[in-house]
Scaffold this active site. Structure first.
Site, PDB file in Angstrom:
ATOM      1  N   VAL A 175       0.837  -1.198   0.000  1.00  0.00           N
ATOM      2  CA  VAL A 175       0.000   0.000   0.000  1.00  0.00           C
ATOM      3  C   VAL A 175       0.880   1.261   0.000  1.00  0.00           C
ATOM      4  CG1 VAL A 175      -0.373   0.112   2.515  1.00  0.00           C
ATOM      5  CG2 VAL A 175      -2.107   0.989   0.983  1.00  0.00           C
ATOM      6  N   ASP A 176       2.035   1.164   0.611  1.00  0.00           N
ATOM      7  CA  ASP A 176       2.995   2.279   0.641  1.00  0.00           C
ATOM      8  C   ASP A 176       3.393   2.672  -0.792  1.00  0.00           C
ATOM      9  OD1 ASP A 176       4.795   4.121   1.616  1.00  0.00           O
ATOM     10  OD2 ASP A 176       6.207   2.665   2.448  1.00  0.00           O
ATOM     11  N   SER A 208       0.336  -3.775   8.761  1.00  0.00           N
ATOM     12  CA  SER A 208       1.216  -4.895   9.165  1.00  0.00           C
ATOM     13  C   SER A 208       0.764  -6.280   8.684  1.00  0.00           C
ATOM     14  CB  SER A 208       1.417  -4.971  10.695  1.00  0.00           C
ATOM     15  OG  SER A 208       2.336  -4.002  11.129  1.00  0.00           O
TER      16      SER A 208
HETATM   17  N1  AR6 Z   1      -5.281  -0.165  -0.875  1.00  0.00           N
HETATM   18  C1  AR6 Z   1      -5.644  -0.742   0.297  1.00  0.00           C
HETATM   19  N2  AR6 Z   1      -4.951  -1.757   0.858  1.00  0.00           N
HETATM   20  C2  AR6 Z   1      -3.864  -2.208   0.201  1.00  0.00           C
HETATM   21  C3  AR6 Z   1      -3.417  -1.656  -1.030  1.00  0.00           C
HETATM   22  C4  AR6 Z   1      -4.184  -0.586  -1.562  1.00  0.00           C
HETATM   23  N3  AR6 Z   1      -3.841   0.009  -2.705  1.00  0.00           N
HETATM   24  N4  AR6 Z   1      -2.297  -2.347  -1.428  1.00  0.00           N
HETATM   25  C5  AR6 Z   1      -2.067  -3.286  -0.496  1.00  0.00           C
HETATM   26  N5  AR6 Z   1      -2.999  -3.217   0.476  1.00  0.00           N
HETATM   27  P1  AR6 Z   1       1.465  -4.022   3.174  1.00  0.00           P
HETATM   28  P2  AR6 Z   1       2.647  -3.974   5.873  1.00  0.00           P
HETATM   29  C6  AR6 Z   1      -3.166  -4.032   1.692  1.00  0.00           C
HETATM   30  O1  AR6 Z   1       2.363  -5.123   2.776  1.00  0.00           O
HETATM   31  O2  AR6 Z   1       2.345  -5.408   6.093  1.00  0.00           O
HETATM   32  C7  AR6 Z   1       5.929  -1.765   2.456  1.00  0.00           C
HETATM   33  O3  AR6 Z   1       7.006  -2.106   1.639  1.00  0.00           O
HETATM   34  C8  AR6 Z   1      -2.482  -5.383   1.743  1.00  0.00           C
HETATM   35  O4  AR6 Z   1      -3.246  -6.336   1.003  1.00  0.00           O
HETATM   36  O5  AR6 Z   1       1.264  -2.893   2.233  1.00  0.00           O
HETATM   37  O6  AR6 Z   1       2.333  -2.990   6.976  1.00  0.00           O
HETATM   38  C9  AR6 Z   1       6.287  -0.685   3.471  1.00  0.00           C
HETATM   39  O7  AR6 Z   1       7.229   0.239   2.953  1.00  0.00           O
HETATM   40  C10 AR6 Z   1      -2.511  -5.665   3.225  1.00  0.00           C
HETATM   41  O8  AR6 Z   1      -3.805  -6.093   3.623  1.00  0.00           O
HETATM   42  O9  AR6 Z   1       1.958  -3.328   4.568  1.00  0.00           O
HETATM   43  C11 AR6 Z   1       6.849  -1.465   4.599  1.00  0.00           C
HETATM   44  O10 AR6 Z   1       8.215  -1.755   4.422  1.00  0.00           O
HETATM   45  C12 AR6 Z   1      -2.287  -4.267   3.848  1.00  0.00           C
HETATM   46  O11 AR6 Z   1      -2.557  -3.343   2.782  1.00  0.00           O
HETATM   47  C13 AR6 Z   1       6.045  -2.738   4.581  1.00  0.00           C
HETATM   48  O12 AR6 Z   1       5.568  -2.897   3.247  1.00  0.00           O
HETATM   49  C14 AR6 Z   1      -0.900  -4.023   4.378  1.00  0.00           C
HETATM   50  O13 AR6 Z   1       0.061  -4.672   3.557  1.00  0.00           O
HETATM   51  C15 AR6 Z   1       4.838  -2.646   5.482  1.00  0.00           C
HETATM   52  O14 AR6 Z   1       4.184  -3.878   5.535  1.00  0.00           O
END
Ligand code: AR6
Length: 174
Positions: A38-39, A122
């Site tokens: 998502v980042d 997370s």
């Molecule tokens: N909209 C809503 N939710 C989303 C989107 C979106 N566009 N894309 C992904 N998700 P994650 P984390 C969901 O991995 O576990 C990054 O590299 C995804 O399906 O994005 O906190 C950062 O820079 C999941 O349910 O975040 C950090 O290094 C949720 O968002 C690391 O990942 C979180 O998944 C953070 O990891």
């Protein structure tokens, strides 16, 4: 759940970068300089102004949050929260994840924001067990909203059917 509280909490499916709210929360890392998941999606949609502002913030500790503008996003602001990496559950992961929700909501209030959308912090790359994370998210948001009248709506944005169903279940039980 009390009706007035239930009316202020919503679960939706889809891409958080499309939401026109006062703030979307980013699941960031301690550098605040972008990443995957998502980042990455938020930085892509916001454009290069976002990372420029983030650079000035000099990172953020796990469990805390910092706020920036929304740049090319429909959302006015981005609140960058840093979730914990899951290491089995004995490394304060639950409290750190709770901190992300609390501190993001606190920032929203300090900035007079009324609508805020959270992804499932997370639960992607950082591997926090989904249902456990959803329970923490729902509990923290409910506790906060009970003490605060200024926030009108909190939206949990779920990406994928599994996450959607888990939030629906946890909210139904709350
Ligand atoms: N909209 C809503 N939710 C989303 C989107 C979106 N566009 N894309 C992904 N998700 P994650 P984390 C969901 O991995 O576990 C990054 O590299 C995804 O399906 O994005 O906190 C950062 O820079 C999941 O349910 O975040 C950090 O290094 C949720 O968002 C690391 O990942 C979180 O998944 C953070 O990891």
């Amino acid at each position: 759940m009390q009706q007035d509280l239930a009316n202020r909490i919503e679960v939706t499916k889809g891409d958080i970068t499309r939401l026109k709210v006062d703030a979307i929360v980013n699941a960031a890392n301690t550098s605040l300089l972008g990443g995957g998941g998502v980042d990455g999606a938020i930085h892509r949609a916001a454009g290069p102004g976002l990372v420029e502002e983030c650079r000035k913030l000099q990172g953020c500790p796990t469990g805390h949050a910092k706020i920036t503008g929304g740049y090319n996003l429909p959302a006015k602001h981005v609140i960058h929260a840093v979730g914990p990496v899951w290491h089995g559950g004995h490394h304060n992961e639950g409290a750190l994840l709770a901190g992300c929700y609390k501190n993001s909501l606190k920032l929203a209030v300090e900035n007079h924001l009324k609508t805020i959308a959270f992804p499932a912090i997370s639960t992607g790359v950082y591997a926090f067990p989904l249902e456990r994370a959803a329970r923490i998210a729902v509990r923290e948001v409910q506790d906060f909203l009970r003490q605060n009248d200024s926030i009108e709506k909190v939206i949990f944005v779920t990406f994928g059917e599994d996450t959607y169903r888990t939030y629906q279940k946890v909210l139904a039980e709350a």
